[in-house]
Each structure stands twice: as structure tokens, then as C-alpha cells.
Design a protein around this motif. Sequence first.
Motif, PDB file in Angstrom:
ATOM      1  N   VAL A 143       0.841  -1.205   0.000  1.00 25.58           N
ATOM      2  CA  VAL A 143       0.000   0.000   0.000  1.00 25.58           C
ATOM      3  C   VAL A 143       0.875   1.253   0.000  1.00 25.58           C
ATOM      4  CG1 VAL A 143      -1.723   1.299   1.297  1.00 25.58           C
ATOM      5  CG2 VAL A 143      -1.885  -1.190   1.160  1.00 25.58           C
ATOM      6  N   ALA A 144       1.931   1.239   0.807  1.00 26.03           N
ATOM      7  CA  ALA A 144       2.833   2.392   0.863  1.00 26.03           C
ATOM      8  C   ALA A 144       3.503   2.624  -0.490  1.00 26.03           C
ATOM      9  CB  ALA A 144       3.887   2.180   1.951  1.00 26.03           C
ATOM     10  N   LEU A 145       3.904   1.552  -1.167  1.00 24.79           N
ATOM     11  CA  LEU A 145       4.518   1.693  -2.493  1.00 24.79           C
ATOM     12  C   LEU A 145       3.521   2.269  -3.497  1.00 24.79           C
ATOM     13  CD1 LEU A 145       6.600  -1.600  -2.873  1.00 24.79           C
ATOM     14  CD2 LEU A 145       7.480   0.734  -2.727  1.00 24.79           C
ATOM     15  N   ALA A 146       2.271   1.804  -3.434  1.00 22.61           N
ATOM     16  CA  ALA A 146       1.246   2.319  -4.342  1.00 22.61           C
ATOM     17  C   ALA A 146       1.000   3.807  -4.103  1.00 22.61           C
ATOM     18  CB  ALA A 146      -0.051   1.531  -4.161  1.00 22.61           C
ATOM     19  N   PHE A 192       3.144   5.884  -2.840  1.00 22.45           N
ATOM     20  CA  PHE A 192       4.360   6.556  -3.293  1.00 22.45           C
ATOM     21  C   PHE A 192       4.314   6.824  -4.801  1.00 22.45           C
ATOM     22  CE2 PHE A 192       8.671   5.752  -5.109  1.00 22.45           C
ATOM     23  CZ  PHE A 192       9.269   6.931  -4.700  1.00 22.45           C
ATOM     24  N   VAL A 193       3.927   5.819  -5.579  1.00 19.15           N
ATOM     25  CA  VAL A 193       3.861   5.976  -7.035  1.00 19.15           C
ATOM     26  C   VAL A 193       2.762   6.952  -7.422  1.00 19.15           C
ATOM     27  CG1 VAL A 193       3.427   4.787  -9.213  1.00 19.15           C
ATOM     28  CG2 VAL A 193       4.832   3.694  -7.463  1.00 19.15           C
ATOM     29  N   ILE A 194       1.591   6.833  -6.801  1.00 18.92           N
ATOM     30  CA  ILE A 194       0.463   7.720  -7.128  1.00 18.92           C
ATOM     31  C   ILE A 194       0.786   9.165  -6.782  1.00 18.92           C
ATOM     32  CG2 ILE A 194      -1.923   8.274  -6.523  1.00 18.92           C
ATOM     33  CD1 ILE A 194      -2.370   5.240  -6.157  1.00 18.92           C
ATOM     34  N   ALA A 195       1.511   9.374  -5.673  1.00 22.48           N
ATOM     35  CA  ALA A 195       1.855  10.740  -5.266  1.00 22.48           C
ATOM     36  C   ALA A 195       2.813  11.406  -6.248  1.00 22.48           C
ATOM     37  CB  ALA A 195       2.484  10.711  -3.873  1.00 22.48           C
ATOM     38  N   ILE A 196       3.565  10.608  -6.977  1.00 20.22           N
ATOM     39  CA  ILE A 196       4.521  11.164  -7.944  1.00 20.22           C
ATOM     40  C   ILE A 196       3.831  11.551  -9.254  1.00 20.22           C
ATOM     41  CG2 ILE A 196       6.514  10.554  -9.398  1.00 20.22           C
ATOM     42  CD1 ILE A 196       7.565   8.945  -7.051  1.00 20.22           C
ATOM     43  N   LEU A 197       2.760  10.879  -9.602  1.00 21.83           N
ATOM     44  CA  LEU A 197       2.109  11.094 -10.897  1.00 21.83           C
ATOM     45  C   LEU A 197       1.686  12.544 -11.153  1.00 21.83           C
ATOM     46  CD1 LEU A 197      -0.047   7.839 -11.206  1.00 21.83           C
ATOM     47  CD2 LEU A 197       2.146   8.369 -12.307  1.00 21.83           C
ATOM     48  N   PHE A 202      10.429  -2.056  -8.396  1.00 23.71           N
ATOM     49  CA  PHE A 202      10.808  -3.409  -8.803  1.00 23.71           C
ATOM     50  C   PHE A 202      11.777  -4.027  -7.811  1.00 23.71           C
ATOM     51  CE2 PHE A 202       9.181  -3.200 -13.224  1.00 23.71           C
ATOM     52  CZ  PHE A 202       8.747  -4.516 -13.337  1.00 23.71           C
ATOM     53  N   LEU A 203      12.709  -3.209  -7.309  1.00 26.01           N
ATOM     54  CA  LEU A 203      13.683  -3.708  -6.341  1.00 26.01           C
ATOM     55  C   LEU A 203      12.980  -4.221  -5.084  1.00 26.01           C
ATOM     56  CD1 LEU A 203      16.617  -4.129  -5.449  1.00 26.01           C
ATOM     57  CD2 LEU A 203      16.594  -1.771  -4.601  1.00 26.01           C
ATOM     58  N   CYS A 204      11.965  -3.508  -4.615  1.00 25.74           N
ATOM     59  CA  CYS A 204      11.197  -3.962  -3.450  1.00 25.74           C
ATOM     60  C   CYS A 204      10.517  -5.295  -3.728  1.00 25.74           C
ATOM     61  CB  CYS A 204      10.166  -2.909  -3.058  1.00 25.74           C
ATOM     62  SG  CYS A 204      10.867  -1.395  -2.374  1.00 25.74           S
ATOM     63  N   VAL A 205       9.987  -5.446  -4.941  1.00 25.14           N
ATOM     64  CA  VAL A 205       9.332  -6.702  -5.321  1.00 25.14           C
ATOM     65  C   VAL A 205      10.352  -7.843  -5.344  1.00 25.14           C
ATOM     66  CG1 VAL A 205       8.116  -7.908  -7.166  1.00 25.14           C
ATOM     67  CG2 VAL A 205       7.528  -5.532  -6.634  1.00 25.14           C
TER      68      VAL A 205
END
Length: 260
Positions: free
Chosen positions: A79-82, A84-89, A114-117
Motif C-alpha cells: 500500500v505504501a509503495l502504491a 508513493f507511485v500515485i503521489a509522484i504522478l 521493482f527492487l522492493c518486489v
Amino acid sequence: MPTLIRVDLAGIRGRRNLGKERLNKIFDETIKWCLYAIVFAAPFSKSISEIGIALAIAVWIAQKLLNRDLGLAKIELGVALAVFVIAILPSFINTAYPSLSIKAFFTKVLKYVFLCVVMADTIRTKERLKDLLLVAFLSIILITLDGYVQHYFIQVDFLHNYPSFSARTEWMDKGFFRGYPTASFPYPSDLAAWILLTLLPLTCVTLFDMKRSGFRYLTGSVSAALFYLFFLAKARGAWIGLGISMLYIAFSKRKIWIVL
């Protein structure tokens, strides 16, 4: 005759499976050691980290294709990664250089996602997690020693030859000044930011998750050394981050004494 053909086919499949297992083991070990190298070298070598990230992701993809496995490991911080990505868009809307922003999104942001995955998919046992944490701890010790040697002895760090920030090694009207330690980073604020990322988890593990042992005293000593190095860096903005983090830990752990 048909029996011989079936036996031969079974032997071929067996050799293929054996080769696949060996290849999977090689891939798995390669990714694991890439992750160890990334964690250890992150504070002082961007090139090692970048090569490790690229190699780990490439080998991970190759392993997925070999096994025809498109499933992903469950990520606790998904959830935190999602977020993070949405906040950058939204930053793409106001950018003056859309092409550069898009390139950075794919080469920087998604690379670390990807690295986290890959890390979640590879560090799947307690033994590997302990090894990864030990590597991170050794890296912390190295940078801490670098900062103290730079500040108190040679006024340059022994990893990049960075000088102490604002140091006066010759006598002037205001006398000598050791400057502010930077360790393997260009500026004291960079060192302070790195210390914030490492000091709080290390201190929490020492206080809340470890039994009384020699290793606990070692992590406690390193935490104290990190905090004093943080104090020497004199990065005022970092103190705000430290205060907010301590408040969060105090209330989440119900340990109000932390901020008293």
C-alpha cells in the motif's frame, strides 16, 4: 521398443529438470548476493548499487520466464509503495520537461519499486533476513567509523576523500575548526539524513526486540555512536525529522518516556 522410447523420454525430462533446478539455484544465489551488495554499498557507492539493482532485476525476470511464473510475492509495504507511485504522478502535469520526467519515472521510480518486489520475492526465510540485516549492520559500522576518522583524525573520509565540511586546518583569526563530518557523503545534511534512516530502526530493534546479550550491547553502542555523529553534523532540519519520528515511535509503541 515403445518401452525404450518412454524410458529415453523420461531420462531427457529428468536431465532437463535437473538443469532447470541448477539454473534456478544460480539465479537465486545471484539475486541474493546482488541484494547484499546493494545494501552494503548504498551509503558509499552509487555505481555498485546501480549495477546490483540492474543485475538483480534482470536475473529475477529471467528466473520468472524460466519457471513461467508470473506471480509476485506478497509485499507488506504494498500500500505504501502504491501511494508513493500515485503521489509522484501529479508532478507530470507541471513539469517543464515531460520527456525527462517520463524517463526518470521508468528509470528511477519504477526501478526501486521493482527492487522492493525482487527483495520480497528473494528474502523469504528468516536466515536470509538475518544475513541481510547483518550486512546492513556492517555497512552502518563502516560509515560510522568513516565519520569519526574524518572528524577527529584526518579531516577527510577514507572512502571518497571528502573533506570535513567548513573545516579550518590552518590557523586563522578564529583558530582551528574540525568542521562538520560528512563521512562518505558530500554534505553534513546528507549524512544526517542517512543516520535518520538507520538510527531509528537500529535503536528500536535494540530497545524493543532484543534480549539482553552481547549483540544487544553492540547494537546499542553503535546506536549511541550514530546519534553523536548526528549531533556533530549540526543539520538543523534533520532534528525536526528526528523529533517527528520519535513521537511516532513513542505513541505507536506506547513508550512515552522516549520523548521525555
